[in-house]
Enzyme design. Structure first.
Site, short mmCIF file in Angstrom:
data_model
loop_
_atom_site.label_atom_id
_atom_site.label_comp_id
_atom_site.label_asym_id
_atom_site.label_seq_id
_atom_site.Cartn_x
_atom_site.Cartn_y
_atom_site.Cartn_z
N THR A 192 8.29 -5.84 -4.23
CA THR A 192 7.45 -5.03 -3.33
C THR A 192 7.23 -5.73 -1.99
O THR A 192 6.81 -5.10 -1.03
CB THR A 192 6.09 -4.70 -3.96
OG1 THR A 192 5.33 -5.91 -4.12
CG2 THR A 192 6.27 -4.04 -5.32
N GLU A 199 3.50 -8.58 3.51
CA GLU A 199 2.49 -8.08 2.58
C GLU A 199 3.05 -6.94 1.75
O GLU A 199 3.86 -6.14 2.24
CB GLU A 199 1.25 -7.58 3.33
CG GLU A 199 0.34 -8.68 3.83
CD GLU A 199 -0.41 -9.38 2.71
OE1 GLU A 199 -0.42 -8.88 1.58
OE2 GLU A 199 -0.97 -10.45 2.98
N CYS A 200 2.60 -6.83 0.50
CA CYS A 200 3.01 -5.71 -0.36
C CYS A 200 2.08 -4.53 -0.19
O CYS A 200 2.40 -3.42 -0.58
CB CYS A 200 3.02 -6.14 -1.83
SG CYS A 200 1.36 -6.51 -2.46
N GLY A 201 0.89 -4.76 0.35
CA GLY A 201 -0.08 -3.68 0.55
C GLY A 201 -1.31 -3.78 -0.30
O GLY A 201 -2.36 -3.24 0.06
#
Length: 206
Positions: A192, A199-201
């Site tokens: 991800t 960042e992946c979120g």
């Protein structure tokens, strides 16, 4: 729970062990999330020295390396972690059979992939665990977004997010591992994020 967040960040923000003790002294349930990436043993050891049975939550996407799965088993046994694993609704085999290999970060489908394998399992974990305090191993040097964060923050839902090692360097983390004879894992990959500084979120939403 009422506290002076600015004072806590100022006085304890550079003292991870003191910050852990403070976080675990608060009223309400605390959890720690982990992904068993490099240096994760530091936060896991630090918190279990204060609260051995703290719930530890892992969002296992199904796409981890073999070394990461072996490391997860090793450190879970060594620290006797109270570990709960959250998986996506579909297995990796199911998803790959229907949609093929996971999409690259420039693929329009990547956001949906991230939602399926990481964000939705985390939302499920929050609903089921219903924590008041969330401990995480975020470090400022990981990404530009994390460099702007504070060790203690409160999200819009009132969840107290605590990142005890936010200001620690890789050297600090390594020295802690050496001091406590803890294993490490460098063969780690997050589909991800893909790129180390991306960042992946999950931490942007929470």
């Amino acid at each position: 729970m009422s506290f002076d967040i600015d004072a806590i960040n100022r006085d304890l923000g550079h003292d991870p062990e003191a910050l852990v003790r403070w976080a675990l002294s608060l009223d309400g349930k605390a959890i720690c999330t982990t992904n068993f990436r490099p240096f994760e043993a530091v936060i896991l050891h630090m918190i279990t020295q204060v609260q051995p049975n703290i719930p530890v939550v892992w969002m296992d996407s199904g796409y981890n390396t073999e070394a990461t799965y072996r490391f997860a088993e090793e450190i879970s046994r060594q620290l006797d972690l109270n570990l709960t694993i959250y998986h996506p609704r579909r297995s990796r085999a199911h998803r790959d059979a229907v949609e093929g290999e996971f999409p690259t970060i420039d693929d329009p489908r990547h956001a949906a992939f991230t939602e399926e394998v990481k964000l939705e399992p985390f939302q499920r974990a929050l609903r089921e665990a219903a924590p008041h305090v969330w401990l995480t191993a975020l470090r400022a040097e990981d990404t530009a977004e994390r460099a702007q964060m504070q060790p203690v923050s409160v999200n819009q839902d009132g969840l107290i997010k605590v990142a005890p090692v936010l200001h620690w360097s890789a050297k600090d983390m390594y020295q802690y591992l050496q001091k406590h004879d803890l294993p490490n894992n460098f063969d780690y990959f997050d589909p991800t994020k893909v790129e180390d500084k991306r960042e992946c979120g999950l931490h942007l939403q929470h």
